[in-house]
Scaffold this active site. Structure first.
Site, short mmCIF file in Angstrom:
data_model
loop_
_atom_site.label_atom_id
_atom_site.label_comp_id
_atom_site.label_asym_id
_atom_site.label_seq_id
_atom_site.Cartn_x
_atom_site.Cartn_y
_atom_site.Cartn_z
N GLU A 87 -37.71 -24.03 -42.08
CA GLU A 87 -38.91 -23.72 -41.29
C GLU A 87 -40.17 -24.15 -42.03
O GLU A 87 -41.14 -24.58 -41.41
CB GLU A 87 -38.94 -22.22 -40.96
CG GLU A 87 -37.92 -21.88 -39.87
CD GLU A 87 -37.29 -20.51 -39.99
OE1 GLU A 87 -37.84 -19.65 -40.68
OE2 GLU A 87 -36.22 -20.32 -39.38
N TRP B 218 -36.13 -12.37 -44.39
CA TRP B 218 -36.75 -11.64 -43.28
C TRP B 218 -37.70 -12.51 -42.46
O TRP B 218 -38.12 -12.12 -41.38
CB TRP B 218 -37.50 -10.42 -43.82
CG TRP B 218 -36.61 -9.32 -44.30
CD1 TRP B 218 -35.26 -9.36 -44.53
CD2 TRP B 218 -37.02 -7.97 -44.60
NE1 TRP B 218 -34.81 -8.14 -44.95
CE2 TRP B 218 -35.87 -7.27 -45.01
CE3 TRP B 218 -38.25 -7.30 -44.57
CZ2 TRP B 218 -35.91 -5.92 -45.38
CZ3 TRP B 218 -38.30 -5.97 -44.95
CH2 TRP B 218 -37.13 -5.29 -45.35
N LYS B 219 -38.10 -13.65 -43.01
CA LYS B 219 -39.07 -14.53 -42.33
C LYS B 219 -40.35 -13.75 -42.01
O LYS B 219 -40.75 -12.91 -42.80
CB LYS B 219 -38.42 -15.14 -41.08
CG LYS B 219 -37.05 -15.74 -41.41
CD LYS B 219 -36.48 -16.57 -40.30
CE LYS B 219 -35.13 -17.13 -40.74
NZ LYS B 219 -34.58 -18.09 -39.82
N GLY C 77 -30.68 -14.54 -41.89
CA GLY C 77 -31.95 -14.30 -41.18
C GLY C 77 -31.82 -13.11 -40.26
O GLY C 77 -31.91 -11.95 -40.69
N GLY C 78 -31.57 -13.38 -38.99
CA GLY C 78 -31.55 -12.34 -37.95
C GLY C 78 -30.76 -11.08 -38.32
O GLY C 78 -31.24 -9.96 -38.19
P1 PGA Z 1 -30.38 -16.95 -39.16
O1 PGA Z 1 -31.38 -17.54 -40.27
O2 PGA Z 1 -29.35 -16.13 -39.90
O3 PGA Z 1 -31.24 -16.11 -38.27
O4 PGA Z 1 -29.77 -18.11 -38.47
C1 PGA Z 1 -30.92 -17.99 -41.50
C2 PGA Z 1 -32.08 -18.52 -42.31
O5 PGA Z 1 -32.96 -19.17 -41.74
O6 PGA Z 1 -32.15 -18.31 -43.54
#
Ligand code: PGA
Length: 255
Positions: free
Chosen positions: A100, A14-15, A237-238
């Site tokens: 990140e 989810w970041k 992620g997204g």
């Molecule tokens: P993303 O991110 O699916 O939004 O590209 C993947 C991740 O960073 O784990």
């Protein structure tokens, strides 16, 4: 090589998204949609969402993970969270070495390795992220970069501990960019990772490791990516922030 030997794992990352209230809503929407999944389903959420996430998924097949952890048991590390804190509340997985963290927060292979060893010692299952930058791919050094990350990030991790490690191959140029690696590119690097693991441990140990692909994986491309022999799941992620999209990826992994 027998893909069926390995656990397929779809994990949401989810970041820095969703407040506790929003986390509860999203997980309450996700849980019934993935109830009959034939793969492991994980949501890795921000620290402050962990308690509510564990509560919202209690009694379901959705497991909860954190997005990082520190290697020390406790001490003067302002802003960090220990493995013991995560373990005590019932967290099972932890994302480590995400690009990140490496890009924006000074994470290195050495600190990823320390965190990985601490997580394993505490009984957490690390999802260790590796992946090359666009520049590195263009310079044709993807394999060197990945080999180095695998060797250093897993330094001193025993064969027994490796059973609890998940590797996520995330080409940095594909993260959040909408640019997915082709299924052949993903397969090529995931197979290379497995070959490195076989070199460092042995073929049986390598064959048992779940290797995920991550980087703009979504409900439209998951089928194709997950059909590859060495792609055992996804770190999402997204698309993990939308219940229906995430559930569709889980469904693709359940085939
Ligand atoms: P993303 O991110 O699916 O939004 O590209 C993947 C991740 O960073 O784990």
């Amino acid at each position: 090589m027998d893909k069926a030997k390995r656990k397929a794992i779809i994990a949401g990352n989810w970041k820095m998204n969703k407040t506790p209230k929003e986390a509860k809503e999203l997980l309450t929407a996700i849980a019934p949609l993935v109830a009959d999944a034939d793969c492991e389903v994980i949501a890795c959420v921000p620290y402050v969402d962990l308690a509510v996430a564990l509560e919202a998924t209690a009694g379901t097949n959705v497991k909860i993970g954190a997005e990082n952890c520190h290697w020390a048991e406790s001490g003067a590390f302002t802003g960090e969270i220990s493995t013991g804190m995560l373990k005590e509340i019932g967290v099972e997985y932890v994302v480590l070495g995400h690009s990140e963290r490496r890009q924006y927060f000074g994470e290195t292979d050495e600190t990823v390795n320390k965190r990985t060893k601490a997580a394993l010692a505490a009984g957490l299952k690390p999802i260790v992220c590796v992946g090359e930058l666009l520049w590195e791919r263009e310079c044709n050094i993807t394999e060197e970069v990945i080999a180095r990350q695998i060797k250093l990030d897993l330094w001193d991790v025993t064969e027994e501990e490796l059973k609890n490690v998940v590797i996520a191959y995330e080409p940095v140029w594909a993260i959040g960019t909408g640019k997915t690696a082709t299924s052949d590119q993903a397969e090529e690097v995931c197979a290379f990772i497995r070959a490195q693991l076989a070199k460092l441990y042995n073929q049986d140990a390598a064959d048992a490791v779940t290797i995920q692909y991550g980087g703009s994986m979504n409900d439209g491309n998951a089928d194709e990516l997950l059909s590859k022999t060495n792609v055992d799941g996804g770190l999402i992620g997204g698309a993990s922030l939308v219940a229906e999209k995430f559930a569709a990826i889980v469904k693709a992994a359940s085939k």
